[in-house]
Design an enzyme around this catalytic site. Sequence first.
Site, PDB file in Angstrom:
ATOM      1  N   GLY A 100       0.805  -1.217   0.000  1.00  0.00           N
ATOM      2  CA  GLY A 100       0.000   0.000   0.000  1.00  0.00           C
ATOM      3  C   GLY A 100       0.833   1.260   0.000  1.00  0.00           C
ATOM      4  CG  LEU A 146      -7.411   4.432  -8.828  1.00  0.00           C
ATOM      5  CD1 LEU A 146      -8.866   4.151  -9.199  1.00  0.00           C
ATOM      6  CD2 LEU A 146      -6.512   3.267  -9.236  1.00  0.00           C
ATOM      7  CB  ALA A 147      -2.934   8.328 -12.460  1.00  0.00           C
ATOM      8  CG  HIS A 153     -19.170  -9.521 -35.957  1.00  0.00           C
ATOM      9  ND1 HIS A 153     -19.014 -10.346 -34.871  1.00  0.00           N
ATOM     10  CD2 HIS A 153     -18.983 -10.288 -37.062  1.00  0.00           C
ATOM     11  CE1 HIS A 153     -18.747 -11.572 -35.298  1.00  0.00           C
ATOM     12  NE2 HIS A 153     -18.721 -11.569 -36.626  1.00  0.00           N
TER      13      HIS A 153
END
Length: 468
Positions: free
Chosen positions: A274, A322-323, A447
Amino acid sequence: METFDVVVIGGGPAGYVAAIRSAQLGLKTACVDSFTRNGKGSLGGTCLNIGCIPSKALLDSSERYEMIQHEAAEHGINVQGTSLDVAKMLARKDSVVDKLTGGVAFLFRKNKVTSYTGLGRLVRQEGDGWVVDMAGSEVLARNVIVATGSSPRALPGVQFSERIVENSGALNFPEVPERLGVIGAGVIGVELGSVWRRLGATVTVLEALPGFLMAADAAVSKEALKQFQKQGLDFHFSVRIEGIEEQGERVKVRYTEKEQTVEAEFDRLIVAVGRVPHTTGLGAEAVGLALDERGFIPVDAHYRTNLPGVYAIGDVIGGAMLAHKAEDEGVALAEQLAGKPGHVNYNVIPWVIYTSPEIAWAGLTEASAKEKGLKVRTGQFPFSANGRALGHNDTRGFVKVVADADTDQILGVHMVGPNVSEMIAEAVTVMEFGGSAEDLARTVHAHPTLSEAVKEAALAVDKRAIHA
């Protein structure tokens, strides 16, 4: 003394984005950052310099190496005499970092952001502003944004060294370790362990928690663990570290597992347990900037600290480290300072783990939705039934959609499989607008694409998937 409308302390994703957006909005802006590489300032913080970017470069290199070694033959491609040049691989990684950190410096010049290299420190309040020490020279800031980020958490009594490393050290091993230990089965530990496993290391992962990726949806974490174990990563859970000792060219780790004491030896050890908020040198105590019991800076919904005119964003305020979360906070705060209604929707922040297979999710898991008392319906679709995945020869994993049983609103989307780091954005977009599983199911997808699995999972919520 020069006066700025905004002074940002910290040049990582939160800080540099806040500085650029502030300048774009007409605010006179400066940014001070203490990160250096090769003896000179390097903007971008942990993410660009020693985190997100270099780790992804190595992940890509290691995946290519493994593909050539073990998968090319299935495509009818016979390769002989493959060798590994670790130094060249690391040099490529560094060149990627140089391009991006240099790009931030260019953007500062383009947007007329004044850049200082050094430690930014709050000194005193003066009138309606704050005096900030900018690498030895004082400036006056009408608004200060603290974006100093986070640092790796160390284990008590354990010193980082050449062989006992945190994330940055694990990006620069000069050779592939024969035996690699990783303490922590989170994002950083699993990603870096995967890099060196693919390059030839035997990797053992020691985790204190009783399960793998417990924040993820249970189906995703179960599938991911199965895939990583098939690759050779050796996981141990509910582990208690009793001692770590460096002995010459070996690191000895003593730990308890299932009431048994185990001793293991490694050539290198990554400690990935961490991160903690980084406020060293900020002058918080001297000026009365409040920190909570864990060292984070408490803020309100508008990122205001307890001091007037002082704001904080990014890792240093906690939440998801988180960036992209930090970047959005930088934009939101800059817009608020310019009188605009900036905000961040924390309910749809995507999480991604860049392993192989990749893992990505946003919103509530099935279990957490039920814990909130919500009735849910779920739909799941495997990549084994997806034409593009079959063509790629990578059919691992699935997409899972969690929807409200009454309203059909999407509560969460969870993926494990090829390229899901890119595919999660579609789900986040629909969730941002409060969309339903039906909205996602009725959207035409090209697709053959991997993203068809998202559509099929949404169809499966109503038990009408076509291809499964």
